[in-house]
Enzyme design. Structure first.
Site, PDB file in Angstrom:
ATOM      1  CG  ASN A 135      -0.128   0.221   2.422  1.00  0.00           C
ATOM      2  OD1 ASN A 135       0.840  -0.329   2.699  1.00  0.00           O
ATOM      3  ND2 ASN A 135      -0.817   0.998   3.425  1.00  0.00           N
ATOM      4  CB  CYS A 167       1.870   4.042   4.669  1.00  0.00           C
ATOM      5  SG  CYS A 167       1.039   5.614   4.474  1.00  0.00           S
ATOM      6  CD  GLU A 224       0.451   0.945   6.502  1.00  0.00           C
ATOM      7  OE1 GLU A 224      -0.673   1.455   6.627  1.00  0.00           O
ATOM      8  OE2 GLU A 224       1.088   1.295   5.708  1.00  0.00           O
TER       9      GLU A 224
END
Length: 982
Positions: free
Chosen positions: A445, A447, A449
């Protein structure tokens, strides 16, 4: 499942012991106009105004909610939001037999309501936006093209309306085929992305299947290459505001390190930033010189030859200077022609380096985070100075060979210069993959994570760690922590059950794998309260243990659900691989020797019991013992269960001092007050940490006063009530000053005409109108106080904003209070990039996914530091890392604490602007600029960007400062005029 009660009692309102109060939520424009206002917002009394505003402005449903008079309108009470979410989760769980009895279902709902109200945990924003609107209020809406899999039949269905099944997922990964217009191809991807962006979520994709530049096409031509398509996608994302707001779309672009276009991809943002610099400099140069040409045409005495450069000397000089500045001849000619037609000026658009400016909008690559997928083979080649091969997407043949170190150097320089690309460690990611039978993990994704198979989604929630720590006894409530992990794992699993998804593929694969993203927030604040430095073996051991409990207990809960409800549909072909991963997680909890791990090239950083309390080690190991034992017996309901997310907005609604896995940003910050205004606060963990370190109440008060200030002039040296009375201050003026000092950043902000009144400043203190209207005027200096005295009193009243140098505080305790940045003007300490990376490495072995975290480096960090950070991350077993060097983006505001390099650049600008000015004039201009830069971050908006002036040596010196819409510093213009001149 049986649901035990930990916080509530059967038959009793879950809010019975929580006090609620009405609040006002308001947000205003700089000009004072109201953007949003809501009265009587009911929230728990313990909530801050920031948390109240987040709820009221972002999460309250504003329409369709039944009101007492029979109409519909907005939610106004936080309990409405808690009840609709918890009630919805309970209803879906009860409908699909997740609970043993109605009592268990009620306990589930009550416990969640209590935890939401007490800020113990929170789900990701899409849950607050969407969950329970149909369940609680009957809201429907036109379907938006979403899909779901019916849990009873296993069949894929199209959603019947917009809210009966909510959209609770925040993180998506999409695939893309090497196809232009068909389903699943490049142009179809932009449509799928748009549907995700529209609802406020983010998406990532690996584009390595797309052919490189000049690879053959089926029609006989040659491909235009990956970069041309990425630019189209960048434009598409830039046109869509995430969630329909002003926030940019959240997007991740990944590329394998052996792709033919990898070099262009690595340098993409570097080149685009250079374009921005050229646009800014060029537009300003064109504007300056073209207007000079225009003015030269109209200042010539003779009308006959004013447009002829051969006869108009001033025009000839202006044209020559424009040519030397590389202004296009065509434009020079145009301006002269316009002057002949009667024009007296020309408006040439001047661009700036603001992030939302026309310059940045014009260039590409600004709407995504970019990451390289680096394999162990590539990184080994870098270390051994080996050769690296780029391969065709069509047949896998080698299209180019280059030194691996050369490509690595490009990656590190690009990250240093433009903050992209990040690095995702492909081999490590896939060696921890629980479902390799269904394909590789290619992307994440935005970000970084959530890392799993293409065309899947993840919904998130985070637990507030400080809610389980007793600052008086120093005990951590592991029973409460395990209870929260268990319930919120069930919440996220039910959220998969009830969700709708933006495509058929994501709906089907989310049903098949049921990935979850439970995490935590406030780790940095917890460690400070425990009197443990963030960058320490003990701090890392605590983080590792708590992450281990999170991961182990969540997987154990998943196994419990598998016992009752069955495993995720794709578990069987992946059983052996998943249990191997679980065993490796458990080995890390036991700090097993590296050679005993199964199928890992790089062993993780295990939990070292020598640096951790026995209770933490025992909790960590027990959690993974349970996870493995239950998983071997029953399998798992979910392919993944944990990540560490940024927790930005939900961290605010939980009143967290720190987000995710981050340390505190700074010890002293400004926080919004109920009813408006701001309040200067110290990190509330500091007094607790000082108590844990053994300081007595008097010493703690002194240290806090040193950091935060005393907020009064009573007892201050040099400038106090007595000395001010001697200057003519009465009790009324002293009262006004004292009130202003409560939230002042510097004491001089309390001594002005706005606080004291113009009449008093002029009639009693002897200031003139011109002085009072001059931004640079110091009323305290006018009264005879020296800068040294003012500085001393400023520390007494407003504090140093750091603990460094505090009376009584031992230097060996400084590390407990280290933050991500230097604190205050005196602060020198900050957590190094290695400290951040080693903290991530302590948590990574116990997570299903990865960690969202940006490693900050100072502006003077060399490129070599980037390379070391990326290499260290790989060798410590991280799955991903992204670096941000201070100053690597043109749009970043100049730091208020100017370092030597920035100061030299500024000095050069001043010297260039005032090259013919007397030395005192230059010095005065320099003082004005530095004073502005030092204070601009705390000035009221109405006082920013104004012209400052001073009188010196028969001259008036003007300094004009511009600001962009986002508040960042714009250009600095310096000029001088002789007194009396126009």
């Amino acid at each position: 499942m049986k649901i035990s009660r930990y916080y509530t009692r059967a038959g009793r309102d879950p809010y019975a012991d929580i006090a609620f109060e009405p609040r006002r939520s308001e947000i205003r424009n700089p000009d004072g106009s109201t953007v949003f206002k809501m009265e009587n917002v009911m929230v728990p009394s313990s909530w801050s105004q920031v948390a109240t505003d987040i709820l009221a402005q972002k999460y309250f449903r504003k329409a369709g909610v039944p009101q007492a008079d029979g109409s519909t309108g907005s939610e106004t009470d936080s309990r409405q939001v808690f009840d609709r979410m918890a009630g919805c989760w309970r209803a879906w769980g009860e409908r699909h037999r997740y609970f043993d009895s109605a009592d268990d279902a009620q306990a589930f709902q009550d416990e969640l309501c209590y935890m939401l109200a007490q800020q113990i945990a929170a789900p990701n924003s899409p849950q607050w936006f969407n969950t329970g609107l149909h369940h609680a209020y009957g809201i429907t809406g036109v379907p938006q093209g979403h899909f779901y899999v019916d849990a009873e039949t296993g069949e894929l269905q199209k959603s019947r309306n917009a809210y009966e099944r909510p959209q609770p997922h925040a993180c998506f990964i999409l695939s893309v085929k090497d196809d232009l217009v068909n389903e699943g191809g490049i142009m179809d991807l932009w449509t799928r992305e748009a549907r995700i962006f529209k609802y406020g979520s983010g998406v990532g994709t690996n584009f390595s299947r797309i052919r490189g530049e000049n690879e053959r096409l089926s029609g006989g031509g040659r491909s235009s290459g990956l970069m041309s398509f990425l630019k189209v996608g960048d434009r598409s994302a830039g046109a869509i505001k995430s969630g329909g707001t002003t926030r940019r779309a959240a997007k991740m672009v990944c590329l394998d390190v052996d792709h033919p276009d990898i070099e262009a991809f690595v340098n993409w943002k570097v080149v685009e930033e250079q374009k921005v610099a050229s646009l800014v400099a060029g537009s300003q140069s064109n504007n300056k010189h073209l207007n000079a040409v225009m003015q030269a045409c109209h200042t010539h005495e003779s009308d006959d030859d004013r447009f002829d450069p051969r006869r108009n000397v001033r025009l000839r000089q202006a044209v020559a200077e424009a040519k030397r500045a590389l202004v296009p001849l065509n434009y020079i000619q145009r301006v002269i022609q316009l002057a002949q037609q009667g024009w007296t000026s020309i408006e040439f658009p001047v661009m700036d380096a603001g992030y939302e400016s026309e310059a940045y909008v014009t260039v590409a690559g600004q709407n995504s985070n970019n990451s390289i997928r680096a394999s162990n083979a590539f990184l080994d080649a870098v270390e051994t100075n080996g050769t690296w091969e780029l391969t065709s997407r069509l047949d896998g043949k080698v299209v180019k060979q280059l030194p691996a170190r050369a490509l690595w150097d490009d990656i590190c320089y690009a990250a240093w210069a433009s903050a992209d690309p990040g690095v995702q460690y492909d081999t490590t990611i896939n060696e921890w993959h629980t479902c390799p039978a269904d394909g590789r993990i290619n992307a994440s994704n935005p970000c970084s994570e959530y890392m799993f198979l293409d065309d899947t989604a993840c919904n998130l929630a985070s637990i507030n760690l400080t809610r389980f720590y007793n600052t008086e006894t120093g005990a951590f409530d592991f029973d409460g922590y395990r209870h929260a992990i268990r319930l919120w794992t069930v919440v996220l699993e039910i959220s998969v059950l009830m969700a709708q998804f933006p495509s058929r593929e994501i709906a089907l694969r989310s049903y098949q794998f049921r990935t979850l993203g439970l995490g935590y927030a406030n780790l940095g604040a917890l460690l400070m309260q425990m009197a443990m430095p963030y960058d320490s073996d003990r701090g890392r051991a605590v983080a590792g243990a708590l992450t281990a409990v999170l991961g182990g207990e969540s997987y154990a809960t998943s196994a419990e659900m598998a016992r009752e409800l069955g495993t995720f549909p794709s578990y069987s072909p992946n059983r052996d691989a998943m249990l191997r991963v679980i065993r490796n997680h458990r080995r890390a909890a036991y700090n097993t020797p590296s050679e005993q791990y199964e199928g890992l090239s790089i062993p993780p950083v295990g939990l070292d019991p020598t640096h951790s309390d026995e209770a933490f080690v025992k909790a960590a190991r027990t959690a993974w013992d349970r996870a493995l034992q239950l998983g071997e017996t029953h399998g798992f309901r979910n392919a993944q269960v944990t990540v560490l997310a940024p927790t930005g907005t939900i961290g605010l609604i939980m009143d967290c001092d720190t987000t995710g896995v981050e340390p505190d940003f700074a010890l002293v910050k400004f926080k919004k007050l109920a009813g408006g205004g701001y309040f200067k606060i110290i990190n509330q963990s500091l007094p607790a940490a000082l108590r844990r370190l053994g300081y007595n109440p008097e010493e703690i008060e002194i240290v806090v006063a040193y950091c935060l200030g005393r907020k009064t002039l009573e007892g201050a040296p040099h400038i106090n009530h007595d000395t001010l009375r001697e200057k003519g201050f009465t009790e009324m003026e002293l009262g006004r000053v004292e009130e202003a000092l409560q939230n002042a950043f510097e004491i001089q902000f309390a001594f002005n005409k706005f606080t004291l009144g113009e009449a008093f400043c002029k009639d009693v203190l002897g200031a003139t109108d011109e002085q009072l209207n001059d931004w640079s005027f110091s009323l305290l200096e006018h009264l005879g106080f020296t800068r040294e005295q003012i500085s001393s009193v400023n520390e007494y009243v407003c504090g140093t904003m750091t603990v460094e140098g505090a009376p009584h505080l031992k230097p060996e305790h400084y590390a407990v209070f280290d933050c991500a940045n230097k604190c205050g003007k005196k602060g020198k300490r900050y957590i190094s990039s290695e400290g951040h990376i080693r903290m991530m490495a302590s948590a990574q072995p116990f997570l299903s996914g990865a960690i969202s975290k940006t490693i900050n480096l100072p502006s003077d960090a060399p490129i070599e530091d980037i390379a070391k950070a990326y290499m260290l991350s790989w060798k410590l077993g991280l799955k991903a890392n992204a670096l941000y060097r201070d100053g690597s983006k043109l749009s970043q505001p100049l730091n208020a604490a100017l370092d030597d390099a920035a100061a030299a650049i500024l000095d050069a600008a001043i010297d260039d602007s005032l090259s013919d000015a007397p030395t005192p004039v230059v010095q005065t201009a320099q003082k004005l600029v530095y004073r502005y830069l030092a204070r601009r971050r705390t000035l009221p908006t109405r006082r920013r960007g104004y012209t400052q002036k001073a009188h010196v040596g028969g001259h008036k010196v003007y300094v004009r400062t511009g600001e962009y819409a986002d508040g960042s510093l714009g250009e600095i213009f310096i000029d001088m005029h002789r007194e009396g001149a126009a």
